[in-house]
Structures are given as structure tokens and as C-alpha cells.
Design a protein around this motif. Structure first.
Motif, short mmCIF file in Angstrom:
data_model
loop_
_atom_site.label_atom_id
_atom_site.label_comp_id
_atom_site.label_asym_id
_atom_site.label_seq_id
_atom_site.Cartn_x
_atom_site.Cartn_y
_atom_site.Cartn_z
N LEU A 1 15.17 7.47 -74.63
CA LEU A 1 14.98 8.64 -73.77
C LEU A 1 14.15 9.71 -74.47
CD1 LEU A 1 18.50 8.96 -72.11
CD2 LEU A 1 16.34 8.47 -70.95
N ALA A 2 14.41 9.89 -75.76
CA ALA A 2 13.65 10.88 -76.51
C ALA A 2 12.18 10.51 -76.57
CB ALA A 2 14.22 11.01 -77.92
N LYS A 3 11.91 9.23 -76.74
CA LYS A 3 10.51 8.79 -76.79
C LYS A 3 9.85 8.96 -75.43
CE LYS A 3 7.46 5.04 -78.24
NZ LYS A 3 7.35 3.70 -78.85
N LEU A 4 10.59 8.63 -74.35
CA LEU A 4 10.03 8.81 -73.01
C LEU A 4 9.59 10.25 -72.78
CD1 LEU A 4 12.38 6.80 -70.60
CD2 LEU A 4 9.97 6.36 -71.07
N GLU B 1 0.20 7.38 -71.81
CA GLU B 1 0.96 6.74 -72.88
C GLU B 1 2.10 5.90 -72.33
OE1 GLU B 1 0.56 9.79 -76.62
OE2 GLU B 1 1.75 10.44 -74.90
N LEU B 2 2.74 6.37 -71.27
CA LEU B 2 3.79 5.57 -70.62
C LEU B 2 3.22 4.25 -70.12
CD1 LEU B 2 5.85 8.15 -68.50
CD2 LEU B 2 6.68 6.77 -70.40
N ALA B 3 2.08 4.30 -69.48
CA ALA B 3 1.45 3.09 -68.97
C ALA B 3 1.13 2.12 -70.09
CB ALA B 3 0.19 3.44 -68.19
N ARG B 4 0.72 2.65 -71.24
CA ARG B 4 0.36 1.79 -72.37
C ARG B 4 1.60 1.20 -73.04
NH1 ARG B 4 -2.69 5.10 -74.67
NH2 ARG B 4 -1.25 5.99 -76.19
N LEU C 1 13.04 3.80 -68.87
CA LEU C 1 12.06 4.29 -67.91
C LEU C 1 12.45 3.90 -66.49
CD1 LEU C 1 9.39 5.64 -67.16
CD2 LEU C 1 8.24 3.46 -67.64
N ILE C 2 12.87 2.65 -66.32
CA ILE C 2 13.33 2.19 -65.01
C ILE C 2 14.49 3.05 -64.52
CG2 ILE C 2 14.48 0.29 -63.79
CD1 ILE C 2 11.63 -0.39 -64.28
N TYR D 1 4.46 9.72 -62.11
CA TYR D 1 4.78 9.36 -63.48
C TYR D 1 3.57 8.92 -64.29
CZ TYR D 1 9.90 9.49 -64.02
OH TYR D 1 11.19 9.90 -64.18
N PHE D 2 2.71 8.14 -63.69
CA PHE D 2 1.72 7.39 -64.48
C PHE D 2 0.28 7.80 -64.23
CE2 PHE D 2 5.33 4.45 -63.57
CZ PHE D 2 5.93 4.57 -64.81
N LYS D 3 0.04 8.81 -63.40
CA LYS D 3 -1.33 9.21 -63.14
C LYS D 3 -1.55 10.68 -63.38
CE LYS D 3 -2.14 5.53 -59.79
NZ LYS D 3 -2.56 5.19 -58.41
#
Length: 286
Positions: free
Chosen positions: A38-41, A48-51, A91-92, A284-286
Motif C-alpha cells: 500500500l505504501a508503494k502504491l 508508474e502504476l501501469a509499468r 491495487l485490485i 488511476y492509470f491515465k
């Protein structure tokens, strides 16, 4: 039926034997590993999330497409999480959130299946036992294991024994339950018996509970107030109880039919969840 109707594979197991409610599915995701994920998220932006979470993004996109085309009467669709990293699992969980309905199914081998509706109706997190490999996202009106347990782990007939001394109305009620349960078929309307309005003595309630026995399924819906749905040991027979904010029962019913509609996602829910899911993914990802 009165509040406190016990839940388990046998009468010796109390209601509290299995985890339920909002925290039930978090047991396998607590501790240092989950906290680190969670901390990394929190430190990652969309790119970066997408990668870092390609499998999670693919799964979420597939879930969004599935729920948009799902129908309440259709077979559920499963998306397993076994190949996801801890970061992707968190993430999910973060994307889906937690909805109003959670429950457990007691299985014959002593294992417990737990399910939690996401914040998007018709999308569920399901885990059988404590093994993360057995966790999945399921799209449908209700997780399939609920319907299977309601059919495979219940009795097809209700035995009616002689009523004890002090009974008032329990025998005709049991006869009505037995007749309706045997006659019910998928597609038929549920038959509801309202104990709130029906004069039943404590002896009646105790004998009724003893006769229908405990079932393998318990779920709780926390929308406007709390609703607890308990499968009995008789196929197609459910205890459905509504409670106010002080946990006092305000409506006590027994429902003869399929899984009670209070627990089911409807067709319009799937369409709405599909649209919201796409919006969340883009945010989230864009």
C-alpha cells in the motif's frame, strides 16, 4: 425465526465461528507485506502504476468488459488472482473497494469460503480458505459458490415431528414451508412468511429452528440498516431479517425460493458498474 439464529454445519457451532462483515476478506491481506504494498502504491503515479502492475491492469480491463455485458441470470465469470504480485493484489483491492454485502459459506471439509462485494455492484472478491491462490474476482449476481452450496449442501425435504407442549402455530407453518419448498422452481416468485406479524410462541420459534436446522450460508447487507440472510438446512428456505441502527430486529421473515433478491445484483447494476469501472481505470492509470 429470532435474531441469533446460529450458522454452521452443525448446531454445536455458534454464529461467531466464522468471520463476517466488512473485515472478513481482509484477513489474508493484513500485515507487513500488505502495508508495504500500500505504501508503494501511494508513491506511484499512473504511468508508474501501469509499468509496475501490468497483470492487474489487464485483469481490471477484463473485469470491466465482463461486467458491462453481464446479466443477472447468466453464469458468473471468474478472474483468478494467483499470478498477481502483492502490489498488484493491493491495487485490485484499492480500485474495487468494498461494498455493502459480505458473507461466508461453510464447506463440508471444514473450509470456509468468504465473499465480499466490491464498491461496484456485481463484482465480488471471493476466497476459499486462507490460500491466496484460491482468491478470485467474480462477476455475477452472486458468487456461484453460494448457489452451489444452497443446492448441494441442503436437504431436499423437511421432516415434521410432533410439536412440543406449548406450541401454538408452528405445525401449520412447517407444513406451509415444506409444501412451498418442494414446489418451488427457478423462475417462480419467492414465498414470504412474515414472523413479525404471525403469533408465534417461544416454543414455536425454538421448534421451527430445530426443524429447519442450520444452513451453510450467511451473508450480511449493510445498506439502509442491516439485513442478514441465512440459508437454512432445507433447500430453497432462507431466513431474512432486517435490523435497525441499534441492532434490534424490525422485520423477521422466512423466504422460500432462490437466493433472496436483497443479495443479488440486478441487470441495471452491471451496466452501471461497467461504466464506473472504466472511469476508475482511466482515473488511476491515465
Amino acid at each position: 425465526m429470532k435474531a441469533g439464529f446460529s450458522f454452521a454445519q452443525g448446531a454445536e457451532h455458534p454464529l461467531g465461528a466464522f468471520p463476517t462483515g466488512a473485515d472478513s476478506l481482509e484477513a489474508g491481506h493484513s500485515g507487513p507485506t500488505a502495508a508495504a504494498a500500500l505504501a508503494k502504491l501511494a508513491s506511484l503515479d499512473g504511468v508508474e502504476l501501469a509499468r509496475n502492475c501490468p497483470n492487474a491492469i489487464k485483469l481490471l480491463s477484463n473485469v470491466a468488459a465482463a461486467v458491462a455485458g453481464q446479466k443477472s441470470a447468466a453464469q458468473t465469470q471468474l478472474f483468478r488472482l494467483a499470478n498477481l504480485s502483492d502490489l498488484e493484489r493491493e491495487l485490485i483491492a484499492d480500485v474495487l473497494g468494498r461494498g455493502e454485502i459480505a458473507g461466508v459459506v461453510a464447506l463440508p471439509d471444514g473450509c470456509v469460503a468468504q465473499f465480499q462485494e466490491s464498491a461496484l455492484a456485481g463484482i465480488w472478491r471471493v476466497c476459499i480458505g486462507a490460500d491466496p491462490a484460491h482468491e478470485c474476482i467474480e462477476v455475477g449476481a452472486i458468487p456461484q459458490i453460494v448457489r452451489r452450496a444452497a443446492t448441494d449442501l441442503t436437504s431436499t425435504d423437511l421432516t415434521i415431528n410432533a410439536a412440543p407442549e406449548g406450541a401454538m402455530n408452528v405445525l401449520p407453518v412447517l407444513a406451509e414451508i415444506r409444501e412451498r419448498a418442494l414446489a418451488w422452481r427457478p423462475g417462480m416468485r419467492a414465498h414470504i412468511i412474515n414472523f413479525t406479524l404471525l403469533p408465534m410462541s417461544p416454543v414455536d420459534h425454538a421448534f421451527l429452528q430445530q426443524s429447519v436446522c442450520n444452513g451453510p450460508i450467511l451473508l450480511t447487507s449493510r445498506g439502509y440498516g442491516t439485513c442478514r440472510v441465512q440459508a437454512t438446512g432445507i433447500r430453497n428456505v432462507w431466513s431474512v431479517q432486517f435490523f435497525n441502527s441499534t441492532d434490534s430486529i424490525i422485520l423477521d421473515t422466512l423466504e422460500v425460493g432462490g437466493v433472496p433478491t436483497v443479495a443479488l445484483a440486478a441487470d441495471e447494476d452491471f451496466e452501471d458498474s461497467g461504466e464506473r469501472m472504466q472511469e476508475i481505470i482511466e482515473a488511476y492509470f491515465k
